[in-house]
Design an enzyme around this catalytic site. Structure first.
Site, PDB file in Angstrom:
ATOM      1  N   HIS A 183      -6.801  -0.653 -22.192  1.00 50.16           N
ATOM      2  CA  HIS A 183      -5.544  -1.395 -22.218  1.00 50.16           C
ATOM      3  C   HIS A 183      -4.637  -0.994 -23.386  1.00 50.16           C
ATOM      4  CE1 HIS A 183      -7.773  -3.999 -19.321  1.00 50.16           C
ATOM      5  NE2 HIS A 183      -6.597  -3.868 -18.725  1.00 50.16           N
ATOM      6  N   ASN A 207     -19.718 -20.310 -24.028  1.00 52.77           N
ATOM      7  CA  ASN A 207     -19.559 -19.734 -25.364  1.00 52.77           C
ATOM      8  C   ASN A 207     -18.980 -18.342 -25.168  1.00 52.77           C
ATOM      9  OD1 ASN A 207     -19.627 -18.761 -27.949  1.00 52.77           O
ATOM     10  ND2 ASN A 207     -21.852 -18.685 -28.111  1.00 52.77           N
ATOM     11  N   GLY A 235     -11.013  -9.844 -21.355  1.00 50.57           N
ATOM     12  CA  GLY A 235      -9.892 -10.262 -20.524  1.00 50.57           C
ATOM     13  C   GLY A 235     -10.355 -11.061 -19.326  1.00 50.57           C
ATOM     14  N   SER A 236     -11.513 -10.718 -18.790  1.00 51.36           N
ATOM     15  CA  SER A 236     -12.079 -11.475 -17.665  1.00 51.36           C
ATOM     16  C   SER A 236     -12.377 -12.909 -18.083  1.00 51.36           C
ATOM     17  CB  SER A 236     -13.363 -10.802 -17.168  1.00 51.36           C
ATOM     18  OG  SER A 236     -13.109  -9.478 -16.774  1.00 51.36           O
TER      19      SER A 236
END
Length: 439
Positions: free
Chosen positions: A222, A290, A88-89
């Protein structure tokens, strides 16, 4: 795949089922001894089998599972494009960095431009702003919703404002009517951080489908998990192409792994000052990264996605039960409320201790933790007070008074699907035992 391999795989999958059952056969809740996490992964043998199946293919980079998951997850959100990334970061980093692309012309974000956000949140909503040489502009929040005070948004606008990047805090949507009004009035880019809010709706429409770009996390805490992983979502196919470029080393080529000439012009282009016909697979139009996933991750995600509607329903039911049990203690606590016109997909249950209460936040936190009920602060509290952010180039609107209240007085506990009725009854009894000395 030949018949012998199919037979062997079936045998392996049957043994995976046995391993799953063996692992959890003695799993039971013991009040006062079993820890109740604030969040956690919920899965069964189906995720394990899908993971093993993918590993046996030994197509380790993004492949058939990633492609299928991206299609299904985009459909879930009601958007045109989903691009998987490794966290998510990373999703937030790619989302914000996409808006710096030269292909966006004069509207692109450039160093020194300002991006409006809030100080009460998680660092990875803010970090990409700083990492791209942009200036975060910090707004205050509303304590009951833990979201941006949307009525203050226009005060944050300057001639350098180019974008808004906000998270739907703990699964509670912020005031999208007001945000979209400001976005349109000043022609701003808008990123929705939905890492805590998968499945939440505003006026019947999924959050994540309002802005230019949205982000999601699949970390174990999450709404659904791949272990690690994230997604970048958009309805704009031009932005989708840029997103994938930044994710995939910055290359201009958009071939999937294993493909060679999707555009049909692999050796027939001239870009930059490269010679005509230079292999398009090795032409770079962005300074990228990447940040791809392994195909093992969406193999898990595909099974989790099937469970997601029930996960969301259980989270919201747990939230409702917690609120009902704590209403009798409103003399001491500020309880959360859903934003008007919203249908949250709750990530956690925030509790703010009133300044008139005879106890402080640490008192109730220490009590809950001693009884094996895990708690968390609302992430960074006031991020402008965090050591890493004190000396950054930033602008603060107002005095962040409510953000400081959250920093000093707010905690949250879990609502995740692993909290069953037995655990919920225990949580209720612990709150009652805490408050009996004050009532």
């Amino acid at each position: 795949m030949n018949n012998e391999e199919k037979k062997l795989r079936i045998e392996i999958f049957e043994n995976v089922k046995k391993i799953y059952k063996q692992r959890f056969k003695n799993d039971k809740f013991i009040p006062g001894e079993t820890i109740i996490p604030f969040a956690g992964r919920v899965y069964d043998e189906k995720e394990m089998i899908s993971l093993v199946d993918s590993s046996l293919d030994f197509w380790l980079t993004a492949g058939r599972n990633a492609e299928e998951f991206e299609d299904q997850f985009a459909d879930f959100f009601g958007v045109k494009s989903c691009s998987l990334v490794n966290s998510g970061s990373s999703a937030n980093l790619i989302a914000l960095t996409t808006l710096t692309s030269p292909s966006l012309g004069e509207k692109r974000l450039k160093p020194g431009d300002e991006v409006i956000t809030v100080a009460a949140g998680f660092p990875t909503t803010v970090n990409p702003i700083i990492q791209n040489g942009l200036v975060p502009v910090f707004l205050d929040v509303d304590v009951e919703t833990c979201n941006v005070d949307a009525n203050e948004l226009e005060k944050a606008i300057s001639n350098k404002t180019k974008a808004i990047m906000l998270a739907h805090t703990l699964g509670n949507p912020f005031n999208l009517d007001k945000v979209m009004e400001i976005v349109k009035k000043y022609d701003l880019f808008f990123i929705e951080d939905c890492c805590d809010a998968v499945g939440a709706k505003y006026k019947g429409k999924n959050v994540g489908s309002f802005g230019d770009i949205a982000t999601v996390s699949f970390y174990p805490a999450h709404h659904m998990t791949m272990g690690e992983g994230g997604a970048v979502l958009t309805n704009d196919l031009k932005l989708s192409r840029i997103i994938r470029s930044f994710r995939d080393w910055g290359r201009d080529c958009y071939c999937e792994p294993g493909a060679n000439d999707t555009c049909g012009r692999r050796f027939q282009m001239q870009m930059g000052t490269l010679p005509y016909g230079y292999d398009h697979k090795y032409i770079y139009t962005h300074i990228g990264y990447n940040l791809k996933v392994l195909d093992l991750q969406p193999a898990i995600g595909l099974e989790q996605l099937k469970k997601l509607p029930d996960f969301i329903k259980t989270r919201n039911n747990n939230f409702a039960m917690l609120k009902q049990m704590l209403l009798k203690y409103e003399k001491f606590l500020i309880l959360p409320k859903a934003t008007e016109h919203s249908e949250p997909s709750w990530f956690g249950f925030p509790i703010t201790v009133k300044d008139t209460s005879p106890f402080k936040r640490n008192t109730i936190v220490e009590y809950l933790e001693s009884k094996k009920i895990m708690t968390r602060m609302l992430f960074a509290g006031n991020i402008t007070r965090q050591p890493a952010y004190i000396d950054i180039n930033k602008r603060v609107v107002g005095n962040l008074e409510k953000t400081d209240i959250i920093m000093n007085d707010t905690l949250f506990i879990g609502v995740y699907p692993g909290i069953d009725d037995q655990r919920m009854k225990y949580i209720s009894s612990i709150f009652d035992s805490f408050f009996e000395r004050y009532v």
